[in-house]
Design a protein around this motif. Structure first.
Motif, PDB file in Angstrom:
ATOM      1  N   GLN A 170       0.499  -0.934 -21.860  1.00 55.70           N
ATOM      2  CA  GLN A 170       1.680  -1.215 -22.664  1.00 55.70           C
ATOM      3  C   GLN A 170       2.823  -0.316 -22.248  1.00 55.70           C
ATOM      4  O   GLN A 170       2.608   0.794 -21.762  1.00 55.70           O
ATOM      5  CB  GLN A 170       1.395  -0.961 -24.144  1.00 55.70           C
ATOM      6  CG  GLN A 170       0.450  -1.929 -24.780  1.00 55.70           C
ATOM      7  CD  GLN A 170       0.266  -1.596 -26.249  1.00 55.70           C
ATOM      8  OE1 GLN A 170      -0.103  -0.464 -26.586  1.00 55.70           O
ATOM      9  NE2 GLN A 170       0.523  -2.548 -27.111  1.00 55.70           N
ATOM     10  N   SER A 171       4.022  -0.797 -22.494  1.00 56.02           N
ATOM     11  CA  SER A 171       5.178   0.066 -22.266  1.00 56.02           C
ATOM     12  C   SER A 171       5.270   1.046 -23.432  1.00 56.02           C
ATOM     13  O   SER A 171       4.667   0.828 -24.493  1.00 56.02           O
ATOM     14  CB  SER A 171       6.453  -0.766 -22.183  1.00 56.02           C
ATOM     15  OG  SER A 171       6.775  -1.312 -23.447  1.00 56.02           O
ATOM     16  N   ILE A 172       6.048   2.096 -23.258  1.00 53.77           N
ATOM     17  CA  ILE A 172       6.191   3.063 -24.357  1.00 53.77           C
ATOM     18  C   ILE A 172       6.951   2.438 -25.515  1.00 53.77           C
ATOM     19  O   ILE A 172       6.842   2.898 -26.647  1.00 53.77           O
ATOM     20  CB  ILE A 172       6.837   4.385 -23.900  1.00 53.77           C
ATOM     21  CG1 ILE A 172       8.263   4.175 -23.406  1.00 53.77           C
ATOM     22  CG2 ILE A 172       5.979   5.074 -22.868  1.00 53.77           C
ATOM     23  CD1 ILE A 172       9.028   5.465 -23.179  1.00 53.77           C
ATOM     24  N   ALA A 173       7.712   1.371 -25.256  1.00 56.94           N
ATOM     25  CA  ALA A 173       8.432   0.689 -26.332  1.00 56.94           C
ATOM     26  C   ALA A 173       7.471  -0.059 -27.248  1.00 56.94           C
ATOM     27  O   ALA A 173       7.732  -0.204 -28.441  1.00 56.94           O
ATOM     28  CB  ALA A 173       9.455  -0.275 -25.749  1.00 56.94           C
ATOM     29  N   ASP A 174       6.349  -0.537 -26.712  1.00 56.91           N
ATOM     30  CA  ASP A 174       5.407  -1.353 -27.483  1.00 56.91           C
ATOM     31  C   ASP A 174       4.205  -0.584 -28.018  1.00 56.91           C
ATOM     32  O   ASP A 174       3.524  -1.065 -28.905  1.00 56.91           O
ATOM     33  CB  ASP A 174       4.880  -2.496 -26.612  1.00 56.91           C
ATOM     34  CG  ASP A 174       5.993  -3.408 -26.154  1.00 56.91           C
ATOM     35  OD1 ASP A 174       6.991  -3.542 -26.881  1.00 56.91           O
ATOM     36  OD2 ASP A 174       5.872  -3.980 -25.055  1.00 56.91           O
TER      37      ASP A 174
END
Length: 130
Positions: free
Chosen positions: A53-57
């Motif tokens: 996952q991205s750090i945004a998600d």
């Protein structure tokens, strides 16, 4: 009574050991343009805990800390590419979804091509037998 007090103390220890996330982990920047820059950058950075996952998600604490770092640096006026370079220097090339082409990252770039060629070769061999 004493056993109840010991039980209460034992239940309190894990809660006290947890750390609070930085304030910018879930709080957006006041400037919408800078928040857009920060969000766009966060979408391109991989969570080092979740890795998919991205750090945004990601909901991982580490991702929250990384989001806070990105927002702090963007709020200070740093360019997104400078923040990306700093995070790559700190966490390594793996933190980026698009690692640079170097000797150390060459397997990341070549593995899909090799696997695709191997799959095509196996498929061709299977269809030839029939």
């Amino acid at each position: 009574m004493r056993a109840l007090a010991v039980l209460a103390l034992l239940a309190e220890v894990p809660a006290a050991a947890q750390t609070a996330l930085p304030p910018l982990a879930y709080t957006q920047l006041r400037d919408p343009a800078r928040e857009r820059q920060a969000r766009a950058l966060m979408e391109t950075l991989r969570c080092v805990v979740c890795q998919g996952q991205s750090i945004a998600d990601s909901d991982a604490d580490m991702a929250g800390e990384m989001r806070a770092l990105v927002r702090q640096r963007i709020a200070r006026g740093e360019a997104p590419e400078a923040v990306r370079a700093w995070l790559i220097a700190r966490y390594g090339d793996y933190v980026s979804y698009a690692p640079p082409l170097r000797a150390a990252t060459l397997p990341l770039w070549l593995a899909p091509l090799v696997l695709l060629a191997l799959g095509a070769w196996l498929a061709r061999a299977t269809f030839r037998r029939r």
